[in-house]
Design an enzyme around this catalytic site. Structure first.
Site: not given
Length: 230
Positions: A43, A65, A73
């Site tokens: 990522y 988000e 995250w």
């Protein structure tokens, strides 16, 4: 996490780096974040900070988000395939038709983050996106109009150049642009996207490039440019 952070639709979320504001940067040659976890490394190397265009892609990023608010995250990243399955690939036309029965179904889905406010916000945001389309507008145009300097990076391009952060302490939790973006989205009916969440989305979607100066993604770009010039 305070009670307000847990319940408010405007609650800020931690930046994807998930590091204290006064934390030092990574060691020379280390990634900004993600070293040691293959999924996180991929990522970081191939998505974070790369310009994202298209309403469905941006709708997905904003939704994820929002779900990340109050969490790391990597938690959302590991659940992304499940989120895509649960939310019909983040097709806004499908999600906008979700009913209360769908909300209850999603609240029983242990493969995603089961938070009623975030689920309902995602459905509401799909409807807000379709309302933009009815006005002849796009989410892409709206979001990218808040790139620093007002520049819209072309497909496959890079955002406006600016000084690259040297340490985590140089990274802002929010900026005037993210405050303005969050306000604009709220005006259009989008929910659960405060200034900090908006800035995390700006980082993730490449409106800004916050890779640290010593990050291998950055140094490899420099090497590529240098080789072209030799």
């Amino acid at each position: 996490m305070t009670t307000t952070e847990a319940t408010s639709p405007e609650a800020p979320s931690p930046a994807p780096l998930a590091a204290p504001a006064d934390a030092p940067g990574p060691a020379q040659g280390a990634r900004c974040f993600g070293d040691g976890d293959p999924l996180y490394e991929e990522y970081h190397d191939t998505e974070w900070g790369i310009p994202v265009h298209g309403d469905e892609a941006l709708f997905e990023r904003l939704a994820l988000e929002a779900f990340q608010s109050g969490l790391a995250w990597i938690t959302v990243l590991r659940k992304r395939p499940a989120f895509r399955a649960a939310f019909a690939g983040f097709d806004p036309e499908v999600v906008a038709r979700f009913t209360e029965e769908d909300v209850e179904r999603l609240l029983q889905d242990a493969s995603i983050i089961r938070n009623r406010m975030k689920i309902e916000a995602t459905i509401s945001n799909a409807r807000a996106l379709l309302a933009l389309h009815e006005q002849g507008r796009t989410l892409d145009e709206l979001v990218w109009s808040f790139a620093p300097g007002g520049s819209r990076a072309p497909e496959g391009g890079t955002p406006l150049d600016r000084p690259r952060p040297a340490t985590f302490a140089d990274l802002a939790a929010s900026t005037p642009e993210s405050v303005a973006l969050a306000k604009a989205l709220k005006k259009e009916g989008f929910k659960f996207i405060g200034p900090t969440t908006a800035y995390a989305a700006m980082q993730a979607c490449g409106l800004v490039d916050d890779h640290l100066a010593t990050c291998p993604v950055v140094t490899s770009r420099r090497d590529t440019v240098r080789d072209r010039l030799l």
